[in-house]
Write an enzyme that holds these catalytic residues in place. Structure first.
Site, PDB file in Angstrom:
ATOM      1  N   LYS A  84       0.821  -1.211   0.000  1.00 20.07           N
ATOM      2  CA  LYS A  84       0.000   0.000   0.000  1.00 20.07           C
ATOM      3  C   LYS A  84       0.854   1.259   0.000  1.00 20.07           C
ATOM      4  O   LYS A  84       2.026   1.261   0.359  1.00 20.07           O
ATOM      5  CB  LYS A  84      -0.994  -0.047   1.155  1.00 20.07           C
ATOM      6  CG  LYS A  84      -2.053  -1.125   0.884  1.00 20.07           C
ATOM      7  CD  LYS A  84      -3.266  -1.053   1.752  1.00 20.07           C
ATOM      8  CE  LYS A  84      -4.322  -2.046   1.225  1.00 20.07           C
ATOM      9  NZ  LYS A  84      -5.450  -2.187   2.159  1.00 20.07           N
TER      10      LYS A  84
ATOM     11  N   ARG B 245      -3.350 -10.562   4.377  1.00 17.60           N
ATOM     12  CA  ARG B 245      -3.671 -10.574   2.939  1.00 17.60           C
ATOM     13  C   ARG B 245      -2.513  -9.916   2.190  1.00 17.60           C
ATOM     14  O   ARG B 245      -2.252  -8.720   2.354  1.00 17.60           O
ATOM     15  CB  ARG B 245      -4.975  -9.813   2.708  1.00 17.60           C
ATOM     16  CG  ARG B 245      -5.445  -9.780   1.263  1.00 17.60           C
ATOM     17  CD  ARG B 245      -6.751  -8.992   1.153  1.00 17.60           C
ATOM     18  NE  ARG B 245      -7.255  -8.967  -0.214  1.00 17.60           N
ATOM     19  CZ  ARG B 245      -6.900  -8.085  -1.140  1.00 17.60           C
ATOM     20  NH1 ARG B 245      -6.036  -7.107  -0.840  1.00 17.60           N
ATOM     21  NH2 ARG B 245      -7.393  -8.150  -2.363  1.00 17.60           N
TER      22      ARG B 245
END
Length: 338
Positions: free
Chosen positions: A280, A315
């Site tokens: 991210k 994840r």
């Protein structure tokens, strides 16, 4: 005044009398920080916490989709989309997706998360029929080929969830916590599928424009508590719910860091935690990695921070690299047998 209890997670072998397991896993805690909207009330020993709070924080989490939560697990990301932020277009051909799925499991994934609609910042909605056509055939082909690993469907839409569960998916991963599509609650309840409820502020197309919170940790907690209560009211048992604070979904760098620092608070729901930080933007911003696929080291660092607070499922895109780190963490904290 509402009080929130953030257990101070520990993994050290020197464990004091009176300490209790955190979520039945590899961490323990002997104290919790008591938080309110007015600020922190300091640390309180376990013996002085309300019994129901200790019970929720300490109880082992129920197995879900053949995944146990007494050890860390990895959810490998398989985006069958042309526009996902770091791997869009790489695996949208069915034969490539099938090969990638098998490679992720060989690398150490305990579950696959298959998505047919990007929810990156700025992404636009994909029509239901197109999302089904991207995902359901891949899941059906995996199952018909003997693929036994649990599969999660990453979708906000009830019709997509219904079609992919019928094709062989095991769990619904809804980044809107079942708010985007009012029919999602009924589908999850009727199929008895486990569901992941994630926090997001706004829709993907505008969620990063100017996200604001009064207190990001407590605001996210309250929102997820509301969604959990709604799920139970719809007939979805708490034992079938994962919780995800939604790192990067309508959050600044400061918001993300505050949530990761306070992550153990979310064990208060009595549900396993899913942490999705892979590649991210905030990792690139802090770590100096402009390219998304260069953020595996930063992803591992944040994953280890989550593991130290008892987050059970992670994840990730870079399964082999993160699985190696998780195995080392597990060996150090729980022990290693040759």
């Amino acid at each position: 005044m509402k009080r929130y209890y953030r257990p101070i997670a520990q993994t050290d072998a020197a464990r004091p009398a009176g300490a209790v397991p955190l979520a039945g896993g590899w961490c323990w805690f002997s104290h919790a920080e008591v938080l309110t909207r007015a600020g922190s009330e300091g640390l309180v020993p376990v013996a002085d916490l309300p019994e129901e709070v200790v019970a929720r924080l300490s109880a082992p989490r129920a197995q879900m989709a053949d995944i146990g939560f007494d050890r860390p697990s990895i959810m490998g990301i398989l985006n069958v989309t042309p526009d996902s932020f770091s791997d869009g277009g790489k695996f949208d051909a069915p034969e490539v997706a099938l090969a990638r799925a098998r490679a992720l499991v060989a690398a150490g994934a305990d579950m696959l998360d298959i998505g047919g609609e990007s929810t990156r910042p700025g992404a636009l909605e994909v029509p239901v029929e197109e999302e089904i056509s991207r995902t359901a055939p891949v899941i059906a082909a995996l199952r018909s080929g003997g693929f036994a690993t649990p599969i999660s469907i990453d979708t906000r839409k009830a019709a997509v969830a219904e079609a992919t569960l019928a094709a062989g998916a095991d769990l619904v991963n809804d980044v809107s916590a079942m708010l985007f599509d009012p029919a999602m609650e009924a589908v999850v309840a009727a199929t008895q599928a486990p569901v992941c409820l994630m926090h997001a502020q706004g829709l993907p197309e505008g969620m990063q424009a100017d996200p604001r919170y009064d207190n990001v940790l407590l605001d996210v907690y309250d929102h997820l508590e509301e969604r959990l209560v709604a799920a139970e009211a719809a007939g979805i048992a708490r034992a079938r719910v994962l919780i995800d604070p939604g790192i990067g979904f309508g959050k600044t760098v400061a918001h993300n860091l505050a949530l990761i620092r306070g992550l153990s608070l979310f064990h208060g729901f009595g549900c396993p935690l899913l942490l999705g930080v892979s590649r991210k933007r905030f990792i690139g911003t802090i770590g100096g990695a402009e390219a998304a696929d260069a953020r595996a080291p930063g992803t591992l660092a944040v994953t280890l921070a989550g593991l130290a607070q008892g987050a059970q499922m992670h994840r990730v895109h870079d399964v082999a690299e993160i699985a190696q780190g998780v195995r080392l963490f597990d060996a150090i904290t729980r022990g290693y047998e040759q």
